[in-house]
Scaffold this motif. Structure first.
Motif, PDB file in Angstrom:
ATOM      1  N   SER A   1       0.833  -1.204   0.000  1.00 36.07           N
ATOM      2  CA  SER A   1       0.000   0.000   0.000  1.00 36.07           C
ATOM      3  C   SER A   1       0.865   1.250   0.000  1.00 36.07           C
ATOM      4  O   SER A   1       0.545   2.247  -0.668  1.00 36.07           O
TER       5      SER A   1
ATOM      6  N   SER B   1       2.202   1.660  -3.536  1.00 39.12           N
ATOM      7  CA  SER B   1       1.160   2.109  -4.452  1.00 39.12           C
ATOM      8  C   SER B   1       0.853   3.587  -4.258  1.00 39.12           C
ATOM      9  O   SER B   1       0.702   4.343  -5.226  1.00 39.12           O
TER      10      SER B   1
ATOM     11  N   SER C   1      -2.017  -0.768   6.215  1.00 38.26           N
ATOM     12  CA  SER C   1      -2.349  -1.117   4.829  1.00 38.26           C
ATOM     13  C   SER C   1      -3.661  -0.477   4.402  1.00 38.26           C
ATOM     14  O   SER C   1      -3.763   0.127   3.321  1.00 38.26           O
TER      15      SER C   1
ATOM     16  N   GLY D   1      -4.113   2.484   1.707  1.00 39.34           N
ATOM     17  CA  GLY D   1      -5.015   2.202   0.589  1.00 39.34           C
ATOM     18  C   GLY D   1      -6.016   3.326   0.397  1.00 39.34           C
ATOM     19  O   GLY D   1      -6.322   3.730  -0.741  1.00 39.34           O
TER      20      GLY D   1
ATOM     21  N   THR E   1      -4.278   6.210  -1.215  1.00 39.59           N
ATOM     22  CA  THR E   1      -4.090   5.952  -2.644  1.00 39.59           C
ATOM     23  C   THR E   1      -5.345   6.290  -3.430  1.00 39.59           C
ATOM     24  O   THR E   1      -5.288   6.931  -4.490  1.00 39.59           O
ATOM     25  N   HIS E   2      -6.498   5.875  -2.946  1.00 36.08           N
ATOM     26  CA  HIS E   2      -7.744   6.135  -3.664  1.00 36.08           C
ATOM     27  C   HIS E   2      -8.059   7.629  -3.705  1.00 36.08           C
ATOM     28  O   HIS E   2      -8.587   8.130  -4.709  1.00 36.08           O
TER      29      HIS E   2
ATOM     30  N   SER F   1      -0.742  -2.934  -8.012  1.00 44.06           N
ATOM     31  CA  SER F   1      -1.586  -3.876  -7.273  1.00 44.06           C
ATOM     32  C   SER F   1      -1.562  -5.271  -7.875  1.00 44.06           C
ATOM     33  O   SER F   1      -1.895  -6.234  -7.190  1.00 44.06           O
TER      34      SER F   1
END
Length: 339
Positions: free
Chosen positions: A104, A107, A164, A168, A171-172, A190
């Motif tokens: 995560s 990313s 994580s 995450g 990231t979104h 991913s």
């Protein structure tokens, strides 16, 4: 026992060699095994009775497929060894190198660079960002572990999951608010892939593998004491909490080196240690070298499937390892007797 181990080592080397040769021959431009070896040999090919291949074939094998093969070997071995260490540390058979927020973090960093920062470091921008993101996530988990480490290894897993999910979410948010090209980065990081392999960046996963190999070489006896429980480890002069922190730091550095080039390739670190323990037993000096060989072979085989299953289109290798891993976990659960 020694003859059995020698036979297993020879068989493993033969299978790994066959997979490596197949990796050099497979692809959108298919080559025979003699042509692949001749491309490697170059001007020395006639000494083996082979015809010297053209410049295109040599470039494909030497500049594309051989670095990709070496990257698969290094990453597969690293993830398998890290998975075995984490399973010992947490006493959790489902522990995996990507359970602790490392993927995560990578990313989130990749999306931030693509959507907001641009190519400040040229071709190294994305690998450097993902490496830094993975290490930042590891640092956050380490801070949690230092606070809850005395409460048992299960809290290490919970702390990693919390980080994580948090990263995450970050990231979104970055994908939603930034350049839509970042969505493609999320897909790559991913699902994983070996397409960034080049001769000038193979030192990064090699460094990660050397770090974890050096740690295992120095501390394998201490790691064995964790198998008997923390009380036994204390009685033998080992500090379990300190050893777990050292182990997690090494695992984080090694995993970050892999994630920086390959993205998230899951389940290798989960499956392979189980298989290695069945063959070599639980002692780390025995099963971790076998796990490294099996992990390297598994990732090379998975990459072969990814490159040929939908040819000429290439699947992300993480899809293949995820499918194999899901089948492995289901088989593992079905084999356990009901209580």
């Amino acid at each position: 026992m020694r003859l059995r181990n020698l036979a297993l080592a020879l068989a493993g080397a033969a299978v790994l060699g066959a997979l490596a040769l197949a990796s050099l021959t497979a692809g959108s431009h298919s080559l025979g095994w003699r042509a692949a070896l001749a491309a490697l040999a170059g001007p020395w090919a006639p000494a083996w009775g082979w015809t010297v291949p053209g410049d295109m074939a040599q470039a494909i094998v030497r500049e594309l497929r051989l670095p990709r093969l070496l990257l698969a070997l290094l990453v597969g071995a690293s993830l398998a060894v890290v998975g075995g260490l984490l399973q010992t540390s947490t006493r959790n058979d489902l522990a995996d190198p990507f359970l602790f927020g490392l993927s995560s973090g990578a990313s989130a960093a990749a999306v931030a660079v693509i959507g907001w920062a641009g190519d400040a470091l040229g071709a190294w921008t994305l690998p450097a960002a993902t490496f830094g993101g993975a290490l930042a996530a590891a640092g956050a988990v380490l801070l949690l572990v230092r606070r809850v480490g005395a409460q048992g290894p299960a809290n290490m897993v919970l702390g990693g999951l919390a980080i994580s999910f948090l990263l995450g979410a970050v990231t979104h948010v970055l994908v939603f608010a930034g350049d839509q090209r970042a969505a493609h980065a999320v897909v790559f990081w991913s699902l994983g892939g070996l397409g960034l392999a080049r001769w000038d960046n193979l030192w990064l996963p090699l460094a990660g593998l050397l770090v974890v190999a050096g740690f295992v070489g120095r501390r394998h006896r201490s790691l064995d004491t964790l198998l008997a429980g923390d009380d036994t480890a204390h009685s033998l002069g080992v500090a379990p909490e300190r050893l777990r922190l050292q182990l997690f730091l090494v695992a984080a550095i090694t995993t970050a080196c892999c994630v920086a080039l390959c993205g998230v390739i899951g389940f290798v670190g989960l499956m392979v240690p189980h298989l290695a323990r069945r063959v070599a037993g639980p002692l780390h000096a025995r099963f971790l070298p076998l796990a490294a060989v099996l992990g390297a072979g598994l990732l090379v085989a998975s990459d072969l499937i990814a490159r040929t299953a939908l040819g000429p289109q290439e699947l992300p290798v993480g899809i293949v390892t995820a499918g194999l891993g899901a089948c492995f976990v289901m088989a593992l659960l079905l084999r356990r007797p009901a209580r």
